[in-house]
Design a protein around this motif. Structure first.
Motif, mmCIF file in Angstrom:
data_model
loop_
_atom_site.group_PDB
_atom_site.id
_atom_site.type_symbol
_atom_site.label_atom_id
_atom_site.label_comp_id
_atom_site.label_asym_id
_atom_site.label_seq_id
_atom_site.Cartn_x
_atom_site.Cartn_y
_atom_site.Cartn_z
ATOM 1 N N ALA A 49 0.055 -10.577 -5.045
ATOM 2 C CA ALA A 49 -0.089 -10.291 -3.623
ATOM 3 C C ALA A 49 -1.601 -10.367 -3.440
ATOM 4 O O ALA A 49 -2.145 -10.639 -2.333
ATOM 5 C CB ALA A 49 0.498 -8.851 -3.220
ATOM 6 N N GLU A 50 -2.567 -9.749 -4.384
ATOM 7 C CA GLU A 50 -3.984 -9.714 -4.066
ATOM 8 C C GLU A 50 -4.553 -11.099 -4.391
ATOM 9 O O GLU A 50 -5.699 -11.611 -3.411
ATOM 10 C CB GLU A 50 -4.769 -8.709 -5.118
ATOM 11 C CG GLU A 50 -4.229 -7.522 -4.832
ATOM 12 C CD GLU A 50 -4.534 -6.816 -3.690
ATOM 13 O OE1 GLU A 50 -5.521 -7.105 -2.866
ATOM 14 O OE2 GLU A 50 -3.908 -6.044 -3.008
ATOM 15 N N ALA A 51 -4.062 -11.980 -5.276
ATOM 16 C CA ALA A 51 -4.438 -13.373 -5.514
ATOM 17 C C ALA A 51 -4.274 -14.102 -4.311
ATOM 18 O O ALA A 51 -5.026 -14.986 -3.608
ATOM 19 C CB ALA A 51 -3.996 -13.858 -6.685
ATOM 20 N N THR A 52 -2.809 -14.063 -3.607
ATOM 21 C CA THR A 52 -2.421 -14.697 -2.459
ATOM 22 C C THR A 52 -3.586 -14.505 -1.344
ATOM 23 O O THR A 52 -4.050 -15.416 -0.545
ATOM 24 C CB THR A 52 -1.169 -14.591 -2.175
ATOM 25 O OG1 THR A 52 -0.250 -14.732 -3.285
ATOM 26 C CG2 THR A 52 -0.717 -15.466 -0.920
ATOM 27 N N ALA A 53 -3.756 -13.150 -1.048
ATOM 28 C CA ALA A 53 -4.857 -12.682 -0.100
ATOM 29 C C ALA A 53 -6.175 -13.387 -0.403
ATOM 30 O O ALA A 53 -6.738 -13.690 0.583
ATOM 31 C CB ALA A 53 -4.745 -11.331 0.075
#
Length: 299
Positions: free
Chosen positions: A67-71
Motif C-alpha cells: 500500500a505504501e509502495a503504491t502510494a
C-alpha cells in the motif's frame, strides 16, 4: 535508500502473484527479477512474499508495504510529470485530482473548457484518486486542486475547501414496475423491494450506511445486487432486477426501461467539494480554482 525500480518490480510481482507473468509484463527475464525482489527484501530486512510451488503471495507485512509502495510510486509519477512540465516552461501546468462525480455532473469538463479557451497552452494532468489520496497529494504539492465527495478534516492547517454542489438522489424503477405510475410513493411502498445498491469502493461501511439511511427514511431495501457505479446500476434496473437510487446528473435524456421518480421525503444527495492548498504558488492555480468555483455555481 529505496530503489524506485525495485519498488515497481515488487508491485508488479504482488499484482501478478507470479514471477514469470510479472517478468513478462516488465519485459525482463525471470531470474534478474527474482534477484531484485530478494535484494529488496534483504535491504529492508523484511519478508515480503510467501513462496509456493505455483505462485507467491504477500505476507501480512508485504500487504502493508504494498500500500505504501503504491502510494510512493504514484507520487513519484506525478512529481516526474510536474518536473517535465516545468522544464517545458508551461507555467508548471495543472495536476488535478478528481472523482467520477466531478465528471458526470459536468463540472470538471466545463472548467476545463474554460481553461482551454483562456490558456490553451497549459498542460493538464488528471488523476482519478480517492479523497484521502487527493488530500495527501495537495499536502505534498503534487496536486494543485482536488475534487472530492468530502471536505478535508476540520481544522486542517494546510487545506482549504468549499462545497461546489449537491447532486440529489432520485429513485430509478424498472419500466412497468407497479410503483412507476403511482400518484405518490410512500416509504412503506419500498419496504422489502428488490434493490440494486451502488457500491462505494472507497468506503468499507457503505452498505451499513446505505441501509441505515433507508431505515431512517422508513423502509428496508432487499439488496439483491451491488453495482460498482451508477451506470451499471441503471442497466440492472432497466433489466427489471431491482430499483436503485441514482444521482440526478446521471439521468441525461430518455432512459430505456427505466422510470425516474423524485421522493420528497428522501432528501439525500452526493456532495462535491473543491479542496486546495492554502498557499497558491502560481497564478494558473488560483485562476483555475476560480474557474472551478464558478462552474460549481452553475451546477
Amino acid at each position: 535508500m529505496l530503489d524506485l525500480r525495485q519498488l515497481r518490480y515488487f508491485v508488479t510481482v504482488a499484482e501478478e502473484e507470479h514471477v514469470g507473468r510479472a517478468a513478462e509484463r516488465l519485459h525482463i527475464s525471470q531470474s534478474p527479477l527474482s534477484r531484485q525482489i530478494a535484494q529488496l527484501e534483504k535491504n529492508l530486512g523484511l519478508t515480503l512474499f510467501e513462496r509456493g510451488q505455483q505462485r507467491i503471495r504477500l505476507t501480512s507485512d508485504g500487504r502493508i508495504f504494498l500500500a505504501e509502495a503504491t502510494a510512493l510510486l504514484r507520487h513519484a509519477d506525478r512529481l516526474e510529470n510536474l518536473g517535465r512540465r516545468l522544464g517545458r516552461g508551461d507555467e508548471g501546468g495543472l495536476c488535478i485530482g478528481y472523482v467520477d462525480d466531478a465528471m458526470h455532473t459536468g463540472l470538471l469538463p466545463r472548467a476545463l473548457r474554460t481553461l482551454n479557451a483562456e490558456r490553451p497552452g497549459v498542460h493538464v494532468a488528471l488523476y482519478d484518486l480517492t479523497a484521502p489520496q487527493q488530500f495527501e497529494g495537495l499536502r505534498q504539492r503534487s496536486l494543485d486542486i482536488a475534487l472530492v465527495p468530502e471536505a478535508p478534516p476540520e481544522g486542517d492547517p494546510d487545506l482549504r475547501s468549499t462545497l461546489l454542489s449537491r447532486d440529489p438522489l432520485l429513485l430509478a424503477l424498472p419500466h412497468g414496475h407497479p410503483l412507476a405510475a403511482a400518484d405518490g410513493i410512500r416509504p412503506e411502498d419500498l419496504d422489502g423491494q428488490p434493490w440494486v445498491a451502488v457500491e462505494d469502493s472507497h468506503d468499507h461501511v457503505w452498505r451499513d450506511d446505505f441501509v441505515a439511511a433507508c431505515a431512517a427514511a422508513g423502509f428496508t431495501p432487499d439488496i439483491r445486487f451491488e453495482a460498482p457505479e451508477p451506470l451499471t446500476a441503471l442497466g440492472l434496473v432497466a433489466s427489471g432486477l431491482g430499483s436503485a437510487f441514482v444521482q440526478r446528473s446521471m439521468l441525461h435524456g430518455p432512459l430505456t426501461g427505466v422510470t425516474v421518480r423524485e421522493l420528497p421525503w428522501f432528501q439525500r444527495s452526493v456532495p462535491l467539494w473543491a479542496v486546495w492548498h492554502r498557499t497558491d504558488l502560481r497564478p494558473v492555480v488560483a485562476s483555475f480554482r476560480a474557474t472551478v468555483l464558478a462552474a460549481g455555481t452553475e451546477t
